[in-house]
Design a protein around this motif. Sequence first.
Motif, PDB file in Angstrom:
ATOM      1  N   ASP A  84       0.813  -1.213   0.000  1.00 18.80           N
ATOM      2  CA  ASP A  84       0.000   0.000   0.000  1.00 18.80           C
ATOM      3  C   ASP A  84       0.852   1.271   0.000  1.00 18.80           C
ATOM      4  OD1 ASP A  84       1.025  -0.151   2.526  1.00 18.80           O
ATOM      5  OD2 ASP A  84      -0.915  -0.187   3.565  1.00 18.80           O
ATOM      6  N   GLU A  85       2.179   1.103  -0.079  1.00 23.95           N
ATOM      7  CA  GLU A  85       3.073   2.265  -0.071  1.00 23.95           C
ATOM      8  C   GLU A  85       3.373   2.787  -1.473  1.00 23.95           C
ATOM      9  OE1 GLU A  85       6.576   1.184   1.996  1.00 23.95           O
ATOM     10  OE2 GLU A  85       5.554   0.727   3.885  1.00 23.95           O
ATOM     11  N   GLY A  86       3.131   1.964  -2.478  1.00 29.94           N
ATOM     12  CA  GLY A  86       3.419   2.390  -3.830  1.00 29.94           C
ATOM     13  C   GLY A  86       4.897   2.299  -4.171  1.00 29.94           C
ATOM     14  N   LYS A  87       5.471   1.110  -4.010  1.00 27.78           N
ATOM     15  CA  LYS A  87       6.879   0.928  -4.342  1.00 27.78           C
ATOM     16  C   LYS A  87       7.064   0.967  -5.858  1.00 27.78           C
ATOM     17  CE  LYS A  87       7.945  -1.920  -0.284  1.00 27.78           C
ATOM     18  NZ  LYS A  87       8.370  -3.260   0.196  1.00 27.78           N
ATOM     19  N   PRO A  88       8.251   1.339  -6.324  1.00 30.41           N
ATOM     20  CA  PRO A  88       8.498   1.382  -7.766  1.00 30.41           C
ATOM     21  C   PRO A  88       8.384  -0.003  -8.403  1.00 30.41           C
ATOM     22  CG  PRO A  88      10.187   2.593  -6.569  1.00 30.41           C
ATOM     23  CD  PRO A  88       9.397   1.844  -5.550  1.00 30.41           C
ATOM     24  N   VAL A  89       8.010  -0.015  -9.658  1.00 26.56           N
ATOM     25  CA  VAL A  89       7.977  -1.235 -10.450  1.00 26.56           C
ATOM     26  C   VAL A  89       9.228  -1.248 -11.323  1.00 26.56           C
ATOM     27  CG1 VAL A  89       6.699  -2.596 -12.144  1.00 26.56           C
ATOM     28  CG2 VAL A  89       5.460  -1.213 -10.450  1.00 26.56           C
ATOM     29  N   GLU A  90       9.922  -2.385 -11.342  1.00 28.29           N
ATOM     30  CA  GLU A  90      11.203  -2.465 -12.019  1.00 28.29           C
ATOM     31  C   GLU A  90      11.159  -3.480 -13.162  1.00 28.29           C
ATOM     32  OE1 GLU A  90      14.427  -3.084  -9.301  1.00 28.29           O
ATOM     33  OE2 GLU A  90      13.582  -1.736  -7.782  1.00 28.29           O
ATOM     34  N   PHE A  91      11.861  -3.120 -14.254  1.00 28.72           N
ATOM     35  CA  PHE A  91      12.027  -4.005 -15.398  1.00 28.72           C
ATOM     36  C   PHE A  91      13.488  -3.963 -15.840  1.00 28.72           C
ATOM     37  CE2 PHE A  91       7.743  -2.159 -15.800  1.00 28.72           C
ATOM     38  CZ  PHE A  91       6.949  -3.293 -15.870  1.00 28.72           C
ATOM     39  N   MET A  92      13.967  -5.083 -16.335  1.00 28.40           N
ATOM     40  CA  MET A  92      15.260  -5.125 -17.001  1.00 28.40           C
ATOM     41  C   MET A  92      15.185  -6.184 -18.094  1.00 28.40           C
ATOM     42  SD  MET A  92      18.325  -6.567 -17.802  1.00 28.40           S
ATOM     43  CE  MET A  92      18.447  -8.008 -16.737  1.00 28.40           C
ATOM     44  N   ILE A  93      15.650  -5.833 -19.269  1.00 33.65           N
ATOM     45  CA  ILE A  93      15.682  -6.789 -20.362  1.00 33.65           C
ATOM     46  C   ILE A  93      17.041  -6.705 -21.052  1.00 33.65           C
ATOM     47  CG2 ILE A  93      14.682  -5.192 -22.087  1.00 33.65           C
ATOM     48  CD1 ILE A  93      13.132  -7.701 -23.142  1.00 33.65           C
ATOM     49  N   GLU A  94      17.570  -7.867 -21.410  1.00 31.77           N
ATOM     50  CA  GLU A  94      18.854  -7.926 -22.118  1.00 31.77           C
ATOM     51  C   GLU A  94      18.688  -8.861 -23.309  1.00 31.77           C
ATOM     52  OE1 GLU A  94      23.637  -8.306 -21.183  1.00 31.77           O
ATOM     53  OE2 GLU A  94      22.173  -8.972 -19.676  1.00 31.77           O
ATOM     54  N   PHE A  95      19.134  -8.413 -24.464  1.00 36.35           N
ATOM     55  CA  PHE A  95      18.985  -9.205 -25.683  1.00 36.35           C
ATOM     56  C   PHE A  95      20.101  -8.856 -26.666  1.00 36.35           C
ATOM     57  CE2 PHE A  95      16.574  -5.294 -26.082  1.00 36.35           C
ATOM     58  CZ  PHE A  95      16.840  -4.840 -27.361  1.00 36.35           C
ATOM     59  N   THR A  96      20.252  -9.680 -27.679  1.00 38.43           N
ATOM     60  CA  THR A  96      21.223  -9.410 -28.735  1.00 38.43           C
ATOM     61  C   THR A  96      20.482  -9.090 -30.020  1.00 38.43           C
ATOM     62  OG1 THR A  96      21.366 -11.740 -29.422  1.00 38.43           O
ATOM     63  CG2 THR A  96      22.895 -10.990 -27.708  1.00 38.43           C
ATOM     64  N   GLU A  97      21.049  -8.188 -30.774  1.00 34.73           N
ATOM     65  CA  GLU A  97      20.473  -7.820 -32.059  1.00 34.73           C
ATOM     66  C   GLU A  97      21.540  -7.147 -32.905  1.00 34.73           C
ATOM     67  OE1 GLU A  97      17.417  -7.216 -35.035  1.00 34.73           O
ATOM     68  OE2 GLU A  97      17.942  -8.685 -33.506  1.00 34.73           O
ATOM     69  N   ALA A  98      21.713  -7.648 -34.127  1.00 35.61           N
ATOM     70  CA  ALA A  98      22.623  -7.052 -35.110  1.00 35.61           C
ATOM     71  C   ALA A  98      24.045  -6.919 -34.579  1.00 35.61           C
ATOM     72  CB  ALA A  98      22.093  -5.692 -35.567  1.00 35.61           C
TER      73      ALA A  98
END
Length: 439
Positions: free
Chosen positions: A104-118
């Motif tokens: 109920d405090e509203g903590k941040p939402v986190e994302f991380m993505i790692e990929f290869t391209e070209a």
Amino acid sequence: MLLEFKTKNFKSFSEEADLLMTAAPKQKGLDYSLCREKIKSKEIRGLSTSVLYGPNASGKTNIIGAMDVLRAIVMRGNIRNTEEQMMQNPAVANLELIPNNQDDEGKPVEFMIEFTEAGYRIRYELIIYVGAFLETEAKRRVLKETLMVNGEMVFERNEHLKVGTFKSINNHVQNRLDDNLRDIAERGLNPEELFLVNGFRLIYSGSFVKLIMDWFVNKFMVICRADSMQLIKRFSDPQKKTVYVEKTTNDAAKIFGINSNAIGYVVADDESETRLCSIFKNLKNENNVAIAAEVFESYGTIRFITLFPLVIKAILTGAVLIVDEFDASIHPMALNSIINVFHNDDVNVKHAQLIFNTHNPIFLNSNIFRRDEIKFVEREEETNNSILYALSDFGTTGDKGVRQHEDYMKNYFIGRYGAIKDIDFTTIFEELLAGEVAE
């Protein structure tokens, strides 16, 4: 090629969930299912497939939903809601649905993505504040945004903007490093907008952002709630009252076991979109007759036909195909054949990947999946928080060790790996019957 995806405080995952798509150390066997790629002379061993197990409501769909939400945020370039309603994943349009509902405090939402391209190894991290669960009036903002390429920081955005050397993307830079440009970029930061898609694209490198965006649009194929998904084929210049039969998909449908002469997509006079139809020859005049597929074909057949073009696209382009309930209503032999395509070095030459969740235990087999390809999602009883782990995390030694060629299915059902729940409805019916007797 997807290497890793992380999320934190997303729905049931209050703690960090890490979906790793690179080979775990010391794991042997089924090497043909590995995708090998060199970036700056360093070999990366990616997993061509991954399967997620766990009981209902454990959080399997939430992992796929988190990837879907990140994809949508990057594509629209901001963390504002959108008016376009996504029935299969409403959180894509309404971000107040994504925070953990126990907080109920509203903590941040986190994302991380790692990929290869070209030839690039790209790592993108995004931390956002959208308020607490269901809080619609929160003042949203991007707290942190980082882009790294081939291990070098390109930019980091938090309270201030830090710009790297651009050495790793030198060929894509349209404006060189300059304090004035950085000051302009920092002053132009919008708390609700991604710097990657807006300021960095406009000021420093439109072509490199296009490379990233093209990957998210065309090669990050996330399908939530596939049981209700319909793949609609569109034509750039459709001819009214015409039937289009795609040979590759139709051939696959015949192998799968369609009942009609063919499967095709029909454009009607009063519709702008195509409909999947069963195609028959009229025995009297030999003209084609199209009947809506849902009238004649089984639900499993329709699901196969709608999903198979995505498999084709993944294999031909080297995309990652992520499907919720991929196996719903489709025979395990057909699914196993699709998995074998992704594991086939001679066919999967562009390093396509398949990630899906399932309840079907047939894939808990050391002859089908490596230990690091088998993932589990478990929801803790006391906290209601989900955790994600791989079979390879158990190691190979000790009482809890998992050795190659063990009976994974048997061990799973006796609770050795967790992510399983005893279910017994008997007491409910006993109470109902007892109530009838009392009356």
